[in-house]
Write a protein that holds these residues in place. Structure first.
Motif, short mmCIF file in Angstrom:
data_model
loop_
_atom_site.label_atom_id
_atom_site.label_comp_id
_atom_site.label_asym_id
_atom_site.label_seq_id
_atom_site.Cartn_x
_atom_site.Cartn_y
_atom_site.Cartn_z
N LEU A 113 0.82 -1.21 0.00
CA LEU A 113 0.00 0.00 0.00
C LEU A 113 0.85 1.26 0.00
N GLY A 114 2.15 1.11 0.35
CA GLY A 114 3.05 2.26 0.29
C GLY A 114 3.78 2.59 1.56
N ALA A 115 3.64 1.79 2.62
CA ALA A 115 4.38 2.06 3.85
C ALA A 115 5.88 2.04 3.58
N ASP A 116 6.62 3.02 4.11
CA ASP A 116 8.06 3.07 3.92
C ASP A 116 8.78 2.00 4.73
N ALA A 117 8.21 1.65 5.87
CA ALA A 117 8.80 0.60 6.71
C ALA A 117 7.70 -0.03 7.53
N VAL A 118 7.88 -1.31 7.87
CA VAL A 118 6.90 -2.05 8.65
C VAL A 118 7.62 -2.77 9.77
N ILE A 119 7.09 -2.67 10.98
CA ILE A 119 7.67 -3.32 12.15
C ILE A 119 6.68 -4.35 12.67
N ASN A 120 7.10 -5.61 12.78
CA ASN A 120 6.27 -6.64 13.41
C ASN A 120 6.53 -6.58 14.91
N TYR A 121 5.56 -6.06 15.65
CA TYR A 121 5.77 -5.85 17.09
C TYR A 121 5.90 -7.14 17.86
N ARG A 122 5.54 -8.27 17.26
CA ARG A 122 5.69 -9.56 17.94
C ARG A 122 7.14 -10.03 17.93
N ASP A 123 7.92 -9.56 16.95
CA ASP A 123 9.29 -10.03 16.78
C ASP A 123 10.35 -8.98 17.08
N GLU A 124 9.95 -7.68 17.09
CA GLU A 124 10.93 -6.61 17.20
C GLU A 124 10.49 -5.58 18.23
N ASP A 125 11.46 -4.92 18.84
CA ASP A 125 11.19 -3.79 19.73
C ASP A 125 10.93 -2.57 18.86
N PHE A 126 9.69 -2.07 18.89
CA PHE A 126 9.38 -1.01 17.94
C PHE A 126 10.11 0.29 18.24
N VAL A 127 10.44 0.54 19.51
CA VAL A 127 11.18 1.76 19.84
C VAL A 127 12.56 1.74 19.20
N GLU A 128 13.27 0.64 19.38
CA GLU A 128 14.60 0.50 18.79
C GLU A 128 14.55 0.62 17.28
N ARG A 129 13.57 -0.06 16.67
CA ARG A 129 13.47 -0.05 15.21
C ARG A 129 13.11 1.34 14.68
N VAL A 130 12.25 2.06 15.40
CA VAL A 130 11.88 3.41 14.95
C VAL A 130 13.11 4.31 14.90
N HIS A 131 13.97 4.20 15.89
CA HIS A 131 15.16 5.04 15.89
C HIS A 131 16.18 4.61 14.83
#
Length: 342
Positions: free
Chosen positions: A183-201
């Motif tokens: 759909l056009g998302a620049d990045a996608v984080i699977n919160y079940r597998d990744e720490d979204f705070v760390e990935r956002v930074h």
């Protein structure tokens, strides 16, 4: 007219089809013959007894519809009987007819399926009024949206692309991740597998080299409050529009002050009519041309007959949907799954 009533607070089975008088309209309203209605989290909360309608609003649930104008109030101009419309409501959408302030209508072009149009007014109004109106997002900034596969999430991805905003979303499955990317998302984080705070930074790197989201649109609430604040960059803005993860949390004010972060909470349904009209007017000017051209499109997971409202609520509660769940009130139209359903 047929309408859905909530017999008592409880599960989906408390939704019952009843006969109600066709409502009267005020001079500044139109009467819409409802074709389809969107199903929203607010409807589920109302059914459970946690979200009462605003003062003066009907007890019939439903915050957005599509249909045709059946009657005009004496003060209404610019519309005519028979016009195809979508509408933002304070309630009453789960019914065959609903009165709507004329300023809360959006025109449905012939190029847009009338059923699918019911999935646009609430999500576009919510997304635009919060990321633009409340957070003043700017071209090139980073937006984080939780629940990328939801109705809000799929709308936010498209609105962000339209505004020139970079967007990262969180999801809970590979299936939803793939759809959000398509759909056009620049990045996608699977919160079940990744720490979204760390990935956002890691993902959200600003032109000056600093990191973190500029704006976060959050449907979770208390559970994510501390993490959301950590995920913001300097001058970041967190807008909370839901409480799926609870209503109470503690936060150190110091985490906001030095990096000049801000937190706001808001709802759409409880806003005065004048504010809703202003929001719909902005959506009509800023987003609706993209809807007409096909640049922003409704993402519909499933459309079910009004008589299966309980099934529609169950589908939304289970969270497997990508995009909107709709109710077809005009049951002469066949309820179908959208080709976009995945």
């Amino acid at each position: 007219m047929r309408a859905i009533t909530i017999s008592e607070p409880g599960g989906p089975d408390v939704l019952q089809v009843i006969e109600e008088p066709t409502p009267d309209i005020a001079p500044d309203e139109v009467l819409v013959t409802v074709h389809a209605a969107g199903v929203n989290r607010a409807d589920l909360l109302q059914r459970q007894g946690f979200y009462d309608p605003p003062a003066g609003a009907t007890l019939i649930p439903g915050l957005e519809v599509s249909g045709t104008i059946a009657e005009l109030g004496s003060e209404v101009t610019g519309w005519k009987v028979g016009d195809r419309v979508a509408a933002l409501l304070s309630g009453g959408g789960y019914a065959e007819s609903v009165p709507v302030p004329a300023g809360q209508l959006l025109p449905v072009p012939d190029s847009l399926d009338l059923t699918e149009a019911a999935g646009l007014p609430e999500v576009l109004s919510t997304v635009h009024s919060n990321i633009v109106g409340n957070a003043n997002i700017q071209t090139g900034e980073w937006l984080l949206v939780h629940g990328g596969g939801s109705g809000i999430g799929t709308a936010a991805i498209q609105v962000a692309k339209h505004l020139g905003v970079k967007i990262v979303v969180t999801v809970g499955s590979k299936r939803k991740a793939e759809f959000c990317r398509s759909l056009g998302a620049d990045a996608v984080i699977n919160y079940r597998d990744e720490d979204f705070v760390e990935r956002v930074h890691e993902i959200c790197v600003r032109p000056d080299g600093s990191t973190g989201a500029d704006v976060i649109l959050d449907i979770i609430g208390a559970k994510y409050l501390k993490s959301n604040v950590k995920a913001l960059g300097t001058d970041g803005r967190l807008v909370i529009i839901g409480m799926q993860g609870g209503a109470k949390a503690e936060l150190s004010i110091a985490t906001l002050m030095q990096p000049r972060k801000s937190v706001a909470g808001t709802t759409l349904r409880a806003r005065p009519k004048e504010q809703k009209i202003a929001i719909v007017t902005e959506v009509a000017a800023q987003l609706w041309p993209a809807v007409i051209s096909g640049g922003i499109r409704p993402i519909v997971h499933e459309a079910l007959p009004l008589s299966e409202a309980s099934k529609a609520h169950t589908a939304l509660e289970e969270g497997a949907n990508i995009g909107k769940v709709l109710l077809i009130v005009d049951e002469s139209a066949q309820a179908t799954k959208s080709a976009q359903s995945v």
